[in-house]
Write a protein that holds these residues in place. Structure first.
Motif, PDB file in Angstrom:
ATOM      1  N   ASN A 184      25.642  59.420  39.030  1.00  0.00           N
ATOM      2  CA  ASN A 184      26.660  58.458  38.608  1.00  0.00           C
ATOM      3  C   ASN A 184      27.377  57.986  39.865  1.00  0.00           C
ATOM      4  O   ASN A 184      28.219  58.680  40.422  1.00  0.00           O
ATOM      5  CB  ASN A 184      27.650  59.089  37.623  1.00  0.00           C
ATOM      6  CG  ASN A 184      28.637  58.066  37.065  1.00  0.00           C
ATOM      7  OD1 ASN A 184      29.155  57.217  37.788  1.00  0.00           O
ATOM      8  ND2 ASN A 184      28.905  58.142  35.771  1.00  0.00           N
ATOM      9  N   GLY A 185      27.007  56.795  40.334  1.00  0.00           N
ATOM     10  CA  GLY A 185      27.574  56.238  41.562  1.00  0.00           C
ATOM     11  C   GLY A 185      28.731  55.298  41.319  1.00  0.00           C
ATOM     12  O   GLY A 185      29.002  54.425  42.155  1.00  0.00           O
ATOM     13  N   GLY A 186      29.435  55.466  40.198  1.00  0.00           N
ATOM     14  CA  GLY A 186      30.581  54.616  39.902  1.00  0.00           C
ATOM     15  C   GLY A 186      31.864  55.175  40.484  1.00  0.00           C
ATOM     16  O   GLY A 186      32.101  56.379  40.442  1.00  0.00           O
ATOM     17  N   ILE A 187      32.705  54.291  41.029  1.00  0.00           N
ATOM     18  CA  ILE A 187      34.048  54.659  41.487  1.00  0.00           C
ATOM     19  C   ILE A 187      35.042  53.683  40.876  1.00  0.00           C
ATOM     20  O   ILE A 187      34.908  52.466  41.039  1.00  0.00           O
ATOM     21  CB  ILE A 187      34.161  54.638  43.025  1.00  0.00           C
ATOM     22  CG1 ILE A 187      33.371  55.802  43.624  1.00  0.00           C
ATOM     23  CG2 ILE A 187      35.613  54.716  43.468  1.00  0.00           C
ATOM     24  CD1 ILE A 187      33.499  55.929  45.121  1.00  0.00           C
ATOM     25  N   SER A 188      36.016  54.190  40.172  1.00  0.00           N
ATOM     26  CA  SER A 188      37.015  53.341  39.527  1.00  0.00           C
ATOM     27  C   SER A 188      37.747  52.513  40.571  1.00  0.00           C
ATOM     28  O   SER A 188      38.162  53.021  41.617  1.00  0.00           O
ATOM     29  CB  SER A 188      38.009  54.191  38.742  1.00  0.00           C
ATOM     30  OG  SER A 188      37.370  54.823  37.659  1.00  0.00           O
ATOM     31  N   GLY A 189      37.903  51.229  40.275  1.00  0.00           N
ATOM     32  CA  GLY A 189      38.619  50.320  41.175  1.00  0.00           C
ATOM     33  C   GLY A 189      37.778  49.760  42.297  1.00  0.00           C
ATOM     34  O   GLY A 189      38.257  48.936  43.081  1.00  0.00           O
ATOM     35  N   ASN A 190      36.515  50.180  42.381  1.00  0.00           N
ATOM     36  CA  ASN A 190      35.672  49.777  43.510  1.00  0.00           C
ATOM     37  C   ASN A 190      35.301  48.300  43.435  1.00  0.00           C
ATOM     38  O   ASN A 190      34.984  47.776  42.368  1.00  0.00           O
ATOM     39  CB  ASN A 190      34.406  50.631  43.520  1.00  0.00           C
ATOM     40  CG  ASN A 190      33.677  50.588  44.842  1.00  0.00           C
ATOM     41  OD1 ASN A 190      32.481  50.340  44.887  1.00  0.00           O
ATOM     42  ND2 ASN A 190      34.375  50.830  45.938  1.00  0.00           N
ATOM     43  N   ARG A 191      35.369  47.624  44.597  1.00  0.00           N
ATOM     44  CA  ARG A 191      34.949  46.230  44.702  1.00  0.00           C
ATOM     45  C   ARG A 191      33.643  46.133  45.482  1.00  0.00           C
ATOM     46  O   ARG A 191      33.372  46.969  46.337  1.00  0.00           O
ATOM     47  CB  ARG A 191      36.028  45.390  45.397  1.00  0.00           C
ATOM     48  CG  ARG A 191      37.249  45.138  44.529  1.00  0.00           C
ATOM     49  CD  ARG A 191      38.156  44.084  45.122  1.00  0.00           C
ATOM     50  NE  ARG A 191      39.117  44.639  46.045  1.00  0.00           N
ATOM     51  CZ  ARG A 191      40.061  43.916  46.677  1.00  0.00           C
ATOM     52  NH1 ARG A 191      40.121  42.603  46.486  1.00  0.00           N
ATOM     53  NH2 ARG A 191      40.917  44.494  47.495  1.00  0.00           N
ATOM     54  N   LEU A 192      32.869  45.128  45.203  1.00  0.00           N
ATOM     55  CA  LEU A 192      31.603  44.939  45.894  1.00  0.00           C
ATOM     56  C   LEU A 192      31.823  44.551  47.352  1.00  0.00           C
ATOM     57  O   LEU A 192      31.158  45.090  48.244  1.00  0.00           O
ATOM     58  CB  LEU A 192      30.781  43.850  45.190  1.00  0.00           C
ATOM     59  CG  LEU A 192      29.420  43.515  45.815  1.00  0.00           C
ATOM     60  CD1 LEU A 192      28.485  44.719  45.755  1.00  0.00           C
ATOM     61  CD2 LEU A 192      28.794  42.306  45.122  1.00  0.00           C
ATOM     62  N   LEU A 193      32.754  43.638  47.597  1.00  0.00           N
ATOM     63  CA  LEU A 193      32.878  43.031  48.925  1.00  0.00           C
ATOM     64  C   LEU A 193      33.992  43.609  49.782  1.00  0.00           C
ATOM     65  O   LEU A 193      33.976  43.429  51.001  1.00  0.00           O
ATOM     66  CB  LEU A 193      33.104  41.519  48.793  1.00  0.00           C
ATOM     67  CG  LEU A 193      32.039  40.733  48.033  1.00  0.00           C
ATOM     68  CD1 LEU A 193      32.382  39.248  48.018  1.00  0.00           C
ATOM     69  CD2 LEU A 193      30.653  40.941  48.651  1.00  0.00           C
ATOM     70  N   ARG A 194      34.969  44.274  49.187  1.00  0.00           N
ATOM     71  CA  ARG A 194      36.123  44.748  49.945  1.00  0.00           C
ATOM     72  C   ARG A 194      36.426  46.210  49.618  1.00  0.00           C
ATOM     73  O   ARG A 194      36.206  46.656  48.498  1.00  0.00           O
ATOM     74  CB  ARG A 194      37.372  43.920  49.620  1.00  0.00           C
ATOM     75  CG  ARG A 194      37.345  42.500  50.153  1.00  0.00           C
ATOM     76  CD  ARG A 194      38.623  41.774  49.750  1.00  0.00           C
ATOM     77  NE  ARG A 194      38.668  40.405  50.245  1.00  0.00           N
ATOM     78  CZ  ARG A 194      39.193  40.055  51.415  1.00  0.00           C
ATOM     79  NH1 ARG A 194      39.732  40.991  52.192  1.00  0.00           N
ATOM     80  NH2 ARG A 194      39.202  38.800  51.809  1.00  0.00           N
ATOM     81  N   PRO A 195      36.974  46.939  50.593  1.00  0.00           N
ATOM     82  CA  PRO A 195      37.443  48.302  50.306  1.00  0.00           C
ATOM     83  C   PRO A 195      38.715  48.262  49.486  1.00  0.00           C
ATOM     84  O   PRO A 195      39.323  47.194  49.295  1.00  0.00           O
ATOM     85  CB  PRO A 195      37.693  48.884  51.697  1.00  0.00           C
ATOM     86  CG  PRO A 195      38.008  47.692  52.540  1.00  0.00           C
ATOM     87  CD  PRO A 195      37.160  46.567  52.003  1.00  0.00           C
ATOM     88  N   GLY A 196      39.135  49.432  49.007  1.00  0.00           N
ATOM     89  CA  GLY A 196      40.364  49.522  48.230  1.00  0.00           C
ATOM     90  C   GLY A 196      41.558  48.982  49.002  1.00  0.00           C
ATOM     91  O   GLY A 196      41.828  49.404  50.128  1.00  0.00           O
ATOM     92  N   HIS A 197      42.256  48.016  48.413  1.00  0.00           N
ATOM     93  CA  HIS A 197      43.430  47.402  49.035  1.00  0.00           C
ATOM     94  C   HIS A 197      44.280  46.871  47.900  1.00  0.00           C
ATOM     95  O   HIS A 197      44.010  45.811  47.338  1.00  0.00           O
ATOM     96  CB  HIS A 197      43.005  46.260  49.976  1.00  0.00           C
ATOM     97  CG  HIS A 197      44.171  45.486  50.515  1.00  0.00           C
ATOM     98  ND1 HIS A 197      44.145  44.123  50.688  1.00  0.00           N
ATOM     99  CD2 HIS A 197      45.400  45.895  50.914  1.00  0.00           C
ATOM    100  CE1 HIS A 197      45.311  43.717  51.171  1.00  0.00           C
ATOM    101  NE2 HIS A 197      46.084  44.776  51.300  1.00  0.00           N
TER     102      HIS A 197
END
Length: 356
Positions: A184-197
């Motif tokens: 399970n490679g899901g991370i809540s809040g994860n964006r494709l193009l940008r890191p968490g910000h």
């Protein structure tokens, strides 16, 4: 010659905002085993923490093999340094596909900051249904006489929460028993193009940009198949918990998906894209997350993705029939973004039926 496969893995994230997560210094989790094998090892993670993770007791138990002590470098007490992961020594423990592994950890570390999380508990069982996070063990690897298939479910909270991913795993295991290990490679809040910000208190846990994460995952273990569901947070976050200037164009998102395809092609992975699901009516941080501009980007990206034969139009399947911009009630957990448990099971069936 034996083959090593990750039977189960859940992505870890950084949670510095959670203090005293381990006040009792003891934890038990149960993991449903997908592959039969004579021995296994565990991945103990402290990848995002600034302090060492001390393990004074780690055991794993199975119905057939009983309970066994788990060691690292042949020591029952060991330390995982800050920023590190470590695979334990191999444990001679016969396990059977469909059985439950019981993993117990005793650690004096009160506030581990590297945690895994799930909402569904049909593959991972925690101490109670109210608990949704754990520390320490993030993966189980097994050794088998013959190669098995490795599936990576990549994405954000729609994958991480487990409602579709756990259901899909179990359908796969029932139809092709003892053949598949699932990450399970899901991370809540994860964006494709940008890191968490983000202004969200959970922002540190959103992780590196999905493109970077995907590239790294492909170097960490062999992957045979990928189901890729990402992009919704690239639209949700700008204008709510991050600046509107971070809203990508459709061309930028599509360039990201093309990069994912190139990475998969380079490693000869069978890649299955998913279209970006509807989110009209959603809110983040008391801000309206949906706009007509974002919807236009979503529609443009989805139309382009559907030009590829390796795309499943999950967005159409879960959309309200009278308004394709909204999740249908039976799929909506109530926030107009995430799947409900019942909806997740329906999504899993749909994916398996349309998996190329």
């Amino acid at each position: 010659m034996s083959e090593t496969t990750i039977a189960w893995e859940q992505m870890a994230s950084y949670f510095p905002n959670i203090q005293r997560f381990n006040p009792t210094h003891a934890q038990m989790i149960q993991v449903k085993q997908s592959l039969s094998a004579p021995r296994l090892r565990l991945l103990v993670t402290n990848r995002f923490s600034s302090l060492p993770l001390v393990i004074t007791h780690l055991t794993v138990a199975a119905t057939v093999g009983g309970e066994k002590a788990v060691t690292l470098a042949k020591q029952t007490t060991f330390t995982i340094s800050a920023g590190q992961d470590q695979w334990t020594d191999w444990v001679k423990l016969p396990v059977v596909a469909g059985d439950w592994l019981t993993i117990e950890i005793i650690s004096p570390t009160t506030s581990p900051q590297t945690l895994m999380q799930t909402l569904d508990q049909s593959v991972i069982k925690l101490a109670s249904l109210k608990q949704n996070k754990w520390f320490g063990v993030a993966a189980v690897a097994v050794q088998t006489a013959r190669p098995k298939q490795q599936l990576l479910l990549f994405g954000d909270s729609l994958t991480n929460q487990g409602y579709y991913s756990a259901a899909l795993s179990q359908l796969l295991w029932s139809q092709q028993p003892d053949q598949w290990g699932v990450i399970n490679g899901g991370i809540s809040g994860n964006r494709l193009l940008r890191p968490g910000h983000s202004t969200s208190v959970w922002s540190p846990s959103f992780g590196a940009a999905g493109l970077a994460r995907f590239s790294t995952l492909l170097t960490e273990q062999p992957i045979d198949h990928v189901i890729f569901m990402a992009g919704i947070n690239d639209l949700l976050h700008p204008g709510t918990e991050s600046p509107m200037a971070e809203l990508p164009t459709a061309d930028a998102l599509l360039a990201g998906f093309r990069q994912v395809q190139r990475l998969a092609d380079q490693t000869q992975i069978v890649l299955q894209f998913m279209t970006i699901t509807p989110f009209k009516g959603s809110m983040l941080d008391n801000h309206i997350a949906w706009t007509p501009q974002k919807e236009a980007i979503r529609q443009t990206v989805n139309l382009a993705l559907l030009e590829n034969a390796n795309t499943i139009d999950i967005a159409k399947f879960v959309a309200e029939s009278a308004d394709s911009q909204q999740l249908a009630t039976e799929f909506d957990c109530g926030d107009h973004i995430h799947f409900s448990p019942v909806g997740g099971r329906q999504v899993a069936k749909y994916i398996l039926n349309h998996w190329a």
